[in-house]
Scaffold this motif. Structure first.
Motif, PDB file in Angstrom:
ATOM      1  N   MET A  71      11.307  62.730 -13.256  1.00 45.76           N
ATOM      2  CA  MET A  71      12.074  63.488 -12.259  1.00 45.76           C
ATOM      3  C   MET A  71      13.131  62.585 -11.646  1.00 45.76           C
ATOM      4  SD  MET A  71      10.795  65.279  -8.700  1.00 45.76           S
ATOM      5  CE  MET A  71       9.660  66.362  -9.569  1.00 45.76           C
ATOM      6  N   SER A  72      14.386  63.057 -11.554  1.00 39.58           N
ATOM      7  CA  SER A  72      15.453  62.247 -10.971  1.00 39.58           C
ATOM      8  C   SER A  72      15.303  62.190  -9.462  1.00 39.58           C
ATOM      9  CB  SER A  72      16.819  62.828 -11.336  1.00 39.58           C
ATOM     10  OG  SER A  72      16.971  64.112 -10.759  1.00 39.58           O
ATOM     11  N   LYS A  73      15.752  61.067  -8.900  1.00 42.70           N
ATOM     12  CA  LYS A  73      15.735  60.880  -7.450  1.00 42.70           C
ATOM     13  C   LYS A  73      17.170  60.816  -6.946  1.00 42.70           C
ATOM     14  CE  LYS A  73      11.298  60.832  -7.260  1.00 42.70           C
ATOM     15  NZ  LYS A  73      10.565  61.930  -6.576  1.00 42.70           N
ATOM     16  N   SER A  74      17.339  60.884  -5.628  1.00 38.29           N
ATOM     17  CA  SER A  74      18.699  60.979  -5.096  1.00 38.29           C
ATOM     18  C   SER A  74      18.852  60.181  -3.810  1.00 38.29           C
ATOM     19  CB  SER A  74      19.060  62.446  -4.839  1.00 38.29           C
ATOM     20  OG  SER A  74      18.107  63.046  -3.975  1.00 38.29           O
ATOM     21  N   ILE A  75      20.060  59.624  -3.634  1.00 40.43           N
ATOM     22  CA  ILE A  75      20.407  58.860  -2.425  1.00 40.43           C
ATOM     23  C   ILE A  75      21.750  59.373  -1.911  1.00 40.43           C
ATOM     24  CG2 ILE A  75      20.907  56.593  -1.431  1.00 40.43           C
ATOM     25  CD1 ILE A  75      19.313  55.345  -3.705  1.00 40.43           C
ATOM     26  N   ALA A  76      21.808  59.639  -0.620  1.00 42.08           N
ATOM     27  CA  ALA A  76      23.072  60.015   0.012  1.00 42.08           C
ATOM     28  C   ALA A  76      23.580  58.854   0.850  1.00 42.08           C
ATOM     29  CB  ALA A  76      22.887  61.248   0.893  1.00 42.08           C
ATOM     30  N   VAL A  77      24.861  58.539   0.708  1.00 37.04           N
ATOM     31  CA  VAL A  77      25.522  57.564   1.564  1.00 37.04           C
ATOM     32  C   VAL A  77      26.530  58.337   2.399  1.00 37.04           C
ATOM     33  CG1 VAL A  77      26.986  55.511   1.678  1.00 37.04           C
ATOM     34  CG2 VAL A  77      25.234  55.707  -0.110  1.00 37.04           C
ATOM     35  N   ALA A  87      27.488  43.302   5.748  1.00 34.38           N
ATOM     36  CA  ALA A  87      26.161  42.709   5.544  1.00 34.38           C
ATOM     37  C   ALA A  87      25.059  43.758   5.651  1.00 34.38           C
ATOM     38  CB  ALA A  87      25.933  41.591   6.557  1.00 34.38           C
ATOM     39  N   THR A  88      25.107  44.580   6.686  1.00 32.89           N
ATOM     40  CA  THR A  88      24.067  45.605   6.839  1.00 32.89           C
ATOM     41  C   THR A  88      24.198  46.677   5.757  1.00 32.89           C
ATOM     42  OG1 THR A  88      25.449  46.749   8.487  1.00 32.89           O
ATOM     43  CG2 THR A  88      23.768  45.229   9.316  1.00 32.89           C
ATOM     44  N   GLY A  89      25.444  46.966   5.334  1.00 28.62           N
ATOM     45  CA  GLY A  89      25.635  47.911   4.234  1.00 28.62           C
ATOM     46  C   GLY A  89      25.038  47.401   2.944  1.00 28.62           C
ATOM     47  N   TYR A  90      25.235  46.115   2.682  1.00 34.00           N
ATOM     48  CA  TYR A  90      24.645  45.485   1.497  1.00 34.00           C
ATOM     49  C   TYR A  90      23.129  45.629   1.516  1.00 34.00           C
ATOM     50  CZ  TYR A  90      22.943  41.586  -1.397  1.00 34.00           C
ATOM     51  OH  TYR A  90      22.258  40.816  -2.304  1.00 34.00           O
ATOM     52  N   CYS A  91      22.515  45.289   2.655  1.00 29.25           N
ATOM     53  CA  CYS A  91      21.053  45.339   2.760  1.00 29.25           C
ATOM     54  C   CYS A  91      20.533  46.764   2.625  1.00 29.25           C
ATOM     55  CB  CYS A  91      20.595  44.746   4.086  1.00 29.25           C
ATOM     56  SG  CYS A  91      20.891  42.975   4.235  1.00 29.25           S
ATOM     57  N   ALA A  92      21.220  47.706   3.241  1.00 25.10           N
ATOM     58  CA  ALA A  92      20.791  49.098   3.166  1.00 25.10           C
ATOM     59  C   ALA A  92      20.853  49.604   1.723  1.00 25.10           C
ATOM     60  CB  ALA A  92      21.655  49.962   4.074  1.00 25.10           C
ATOM     61  N   GLY A  93      21.961  49.322   1.026  1.00 22.31           N
ATOM     62  CA  GLY A  93      22.101  49.779  -0.350  1.00 22.31           C
ATOM     63  C   GLY A  93      21.080  49.141  -1.270  1.00 22.31           C
ATOM     64  N   LYS A  94      20.915  47.836  -1.135  1.00 24.37           N
ATOM     65  CA  LYS A  94      19.963  47.102  -1.971  1.00 24.37           C
ATOM     66  C   LYS A  94      18.548  47.626  -1.795  1.00 24.37           C
ATOM     67  CE  LYS A  94      17.812  42.518  -2.214  1.00 24.37           C
ATOM     68  NZ  LYS A  94      17.795  41.177  -1.598  1.00 24.37           N
ATOM     69  N   ASN A  95      18.160  47.861  -0.556  1.00 24.37           N
ATOM     70  CA  ASN A  95      16.792  48.274  -0.301  1.00 24.37           C
ATOM     71  C   ASN A  95      16.565  49.765  -0.510  1.00 24.37           C
ATOM     72  OD1 ASN A  95      15.214  45.803   0.780  1.00 24.37           O
ATOM     73  ND2 ASN A  95      17.183  45.689   1.828  1.00 24.37           N
ATOM     74  N   ALA A  96      17.613  50.563  -0.370  1.00 28.46           N
ATOM     75  CA  ALA A  96      17.469  51.992  -0.641  1.00 28.46           C
ATOM     76  C   ALA A  96      17.099  52.220  -2.097  1.00 28.46           C
ATOM     77  CB  ALA A  96      18.764  52.724  -0.296  1.00 28.46           C
ATOM     78  N   ILE A  97      17.767  51.506  -3.008  1.00 27.49           N
ATOM     79  CA  ILE A  97      17.450  51.691  -4.421  1.00 27.49           C
ATOM     80  C   ILE A  97      16.057  51.162  -4.751  1.00 27.49           C
ATOM     81  CG2 ILE A  97      18.531  49.532  -5.185  1.00 27.49           C
ATOM     82  CD1 ILE A  97      18.611  52.895  -7.027  1.00 27.49           C
ATOM     83  N   GLU A  98      15.646  50.084  -4.083  1.00 27.23           N
ATOM     84  CA  GLU A  98      14.298  49.555  -4.308  1.00 27.23           C
ATOM     85  C   GLU A  98      13.236  50.530  -3.825  1.00 27.23           C
ATOM     86  OE1 GLU A  98      14.078  45.684  -2.575  1.00 27.23           O
ATOM     87  OE2 GLU A  98      15.456  44.790  -4.038  1.00 27.23           O
ATOM     88  N   TRP A  99      13.478  51.188  -2.697  1.00 26.26           N
ATOM     89  CA  TRP A  99      12.513  52.156  -2.189  1.00 26.26           C
ATOM     90  C   TRP A  99      12.461  53.393  -3.072  1.00 26.26           C
ATOM     91  CZ3 TRP A  99       8.712  52.196   1.320  1.00 26.26           C
ATOM     92  CH2 TRP A  99       8.604  51.079   2.153  1.00 26.26           C
ATOM     93  N   VAL A 100      13.593  53.813  -3.594  1.00 30.62           N
ATOM     94  CA  VAL A 100      13.602  54.968  -4.483  1.00 30.62           C
ATOM     95  C   VAL A 100      12.832  54.660  -5.776  1.00 30.62           C
ATOM     96  CG1 VAL A 100      15.090  56.382  -5.953  1.00 30.62           C
ATOM     97  CG2 VAL A 100      15.687  56.017  -3.574  1.00 30.62           C
ATOM     98  N   ARG A 101      12.912  53.417  -6.225  1.00 27.81           N
ATOM     99  CA  ARG A 101      12.121  53.025  -7.393  1.00 27.81           C
ATOM    100  C   ARG A 101      10.626  53.128  -7.078  1.00 27.81           C
ATOM    101  NH1 ARG A 101      16.101  48.624  -8.318  1.00 27.81           N
ATOM    102  NH2 ARG A 101      17.276  49.139 -10.190  1.00 27.81           N
ATOM    103  N   LYS A 102      10.240  52.745  -5.870  1.00 28.79           N
ATOM    104  CA  LYS A 102       8.824  52.852  -5.482  1.00 28.79           C
ATOM    105  C   LYS A 102       8.389  54.311  -5.446  1.00 28.79           C
ATOM    106  CE  LYS A 102       8.769  48.568  -2.792  1.00 28.79           C
ATOM    107  NZ  LYS A 102       8.577  47.971  -1.447  1.00 28.79           N
ATOM    108  N   ILE A 103       9.278  55.199  -4.956  1.00 34.61           N
ATOM    109  CA  ILE A 103       8.941  56.615  -4.936  1.00 34.61           C
ATOM    110  C   ILE A 103       8.719  57.120  -6.347  1.00 34.61           C
ATOM    111  CG2 ILE A 103       9.784  58.929  -4.340  1.00 34.61           C
ATOM    112  CD1 ILE A 103      11.524  57.654  -2.190  1.00 34.61           C
ATOM    113  N   GLU A 104       9.565  56.685  -7.274  1.00 36.91           N
ATOM    114  CA  GLU A 104       9.488  57.120  -8.659  1.00 36.91           C
ATOM    115  C   GLU A 104       8.156  56.757  -9.300  1.00 36.91           C
ATOM    116  OE1 GLU A 104      10.783  58.869 -12.270  1.00 36.91           O
ATOM    117  OE2 GLU A 104      11.426  59.041 -10.186  1.00 36.91           O
ATOM    118  N   LYS A 105       7.648  55.576  -8.928  1.00 36.05           N
ATOM    119  CA  LYS A 105       6.374  55.122  -9.505  1.00 36.05           C
ATOM    120  C   LYS A 105       5.216  56.028  -9.122  1.00 36.05           C
ATOM    121  CE  LYS A 105       7.608  50.242  -9.904  1.00 36.05           C
ATOM    122  NZ  LYS A 105       7.304  48.864  -9.464  1.00 36.05           N
ATOM    123  N   PHE A 106       5.352  56.669  -7.950  1.00 38.83           N
ATOM    124  CA  PHE A 106       4.262  57.497  -7.483  1.00 38.83           C
ATOM    125  C   PHE A 106       4.527  58.974  -7.756  1.00 38.83           C
ATOM    126  CE2 PHE A 106       3.913  53.631  -4.961  1.00 38.83           C
ATOM    127  CZ  PHE A 106       2.580  53.359  -5.079  1.00 38.83           C
TER     128      PHE A 106
END
Length: 422
Positions: free
Chosen positions: A1-7, A403-422
């Motif tokens: 199932m595909s996941k989605s992120i809104a910026v 800097a905060t944009g970088y961190c948000a983007g980097k971690n948003a994709i990591e969290w979406v990967r965690k969602i995908e695993k479950f």
């Protein structure tokens, strides 16, 4: 199932978040950018007259932390991950040569902000990013599983959302503070808000006649309380005060009432590098070497002539045309002291509508320092000026936004990967 992120938000913080997501996301992630403006150019046009400041040339963490009035203790984690040096390298690696100017501001070598926008346009073109320009989000809800973004025409569902809309400064670019309402609706605290990095209107008419005169190393105290950093460029305008030093003072006084009944008392030192002893030495040398020269001629060697004339005619009218060699020691010391500590200026209003940033925002107590993810609503991230972070000048705010944009983007994709695993 595909996941989605809104910026949500298409400038410094939002675009850096988008870049981080797009450069590492797998194809099963849907990425959508929402931006109120019909193009990505709106804020570039007004960022240093279209030059587009990128970051600061100061790299030491301590030097950077001192430049943030609010949020310095919390923003250090983000800057530690993606600070000025890495920001500089990132843009150069993406095809934009940069330069560091004398005051440590970093700009494109071309002095054209379009080069910065071009970087992100290329990222959007080469990625499967949906770019919804001219799209207004009315509400954001969370139904327990996903975020629901409502626009005038339809609803959108997302697994993760990054809010990077900025504050409520530069309303002509649609930075109207909508995200504060969204954040509150999602159970977050918004701190007290105020204007920051703005010019000042003064009641001192003599200053208005000196419009255009600039000081490179001016120093100011407000209400007899010195604020750091002390010595920065200052500009006299037809309405009052402007320039970096003025912006710094405005940031420190963001939440103070300033009007005709509650003026901000500003004590101005025109050159922090020239104290009483230096001015006395200059006058004494002139008295010895050119005793017949008039005082106004001598002062014009060190100050703009219009300023020298104003000082003499306002404060020492009986000495203006006197020969320097005829000054008594007491008078000379009196003038030297005056040139070191100048007169008090009454600021009676913040110049309406020209603030660069908004002081205050989403409480940093409710955002993880490292990931920029909400500690209240999982998979909701904040970046940039929507947060309760602001610095003494625009380039430090841009640094924290990237800097905060970088961190948000980097971690948003990591969290979406965690969602995908479950």
């Amino acid at each position: 199932m595909s996941k989605s992120i809104a910026v949500i938000g298409g400038w410094a913080a939002g675009m850096m978040a988008l870049a981080q997501i797009s450069e590492q996301h797998p194809q099963w992630v849907r990425i959508v950018l929402f931006e109120k403006n019909s193009s990505l150019w709106a804020k570039v046009i007004i960022s240093w007259w279209g030059r587009c400041n990128v970051t600061t040339g100061y790299y030491r963490r301590k030097d950077l932390e001192d430049k943030y009035i609010r949020g310095s203790d919390r923003v250090r984690e983000a800057i530690g991950q993606f600070g000025p040096r890495k920001i500089y390298q990132w843009f150069e690696n993406h095809g934009v040569p940069l330069k560091t100017e004398k005051d440590m501001r970093v700009f494109p070598q071309s002095d054209n902000g379009k080069d910065i926008v071009w970087v992100f346009e290329q990222i959007i073109k080469t990625s499967s990013i949906e770019c919804l320009l001219g799209t207004w989000i009315e509400t954001i809800d969370h139904n327990g599983r996903q975020f629901v973004l409502t626009t005038k025409d339809k609803d959108y569902n997302f697994d993760a959302v990054i809010i990077a809309t900025g504050g409520q400064a530069y309303r002509q670019t649609w930075s109207t503070g909508d995200a504060y309402t969204w954040a509150q609706h999602l159970w977050h605290t918004i701190t007290h808000l105020g204007p920051s990095l703005n010019s000042f209107l003064t009641s001192d008419k003599w200053m208005h006649a000196l419009s255009g005169i600039a000081f490179e190393h001016a120093k100011i105290t407000i209400n007899n309380q010195e604020k750091k950093p002390a010595a920065w460029p200052l500009l006299f305008t037809h309405f009052g005060l402007s320039g970096p030093l003025t912006f710094i003072i405005s940031a420190y006084s963001s939440f103070e009432t300033i009007d005709h009944n509650h003026p901000l008392l500003v004590n101005l030192m025109i050159d922090s590098n020239a104290d009483t002893s230096i001015w006395n030495k200059r006058l004494l040398e002139a008295s010895s070497q050119t005793p017949k020269k008039q005082l106004d001629t001598i002062l014009s060697q060190y100050l703009p002539k219009r300023l020298a004339d104003t000082i003499l005619h306002e404060q020492f009218p009986w000495q203006a045309s006197q020969a320097i060699g005829q000054l008594s020691k007491t008078t000379r010391l009196w003038i030297a002291e005056f040139l070191w500590w100048w007169w008090t200026i009454s600021v009676v209003w913040r110049r309406p509508g020209d603030e660069f940033v908004t002081a205050g925002g989403v409480s940093l107590e409710e955002v993880d320092n490292n990931t920029m993810m909400s500690t209240i609503v999982p998979w909701l991230f904040f970046a940039g000026e929507i947060l309760d972070i602001d610095g003494v000048t625009g380039w430090y705010n841009l640094t924290s936004s990237r800097a905060t944009g970088y961190c948000a983007g980097k971690n948003a994709i990591e969290w979406v990967r965690k969602i995908e695993k479950f």
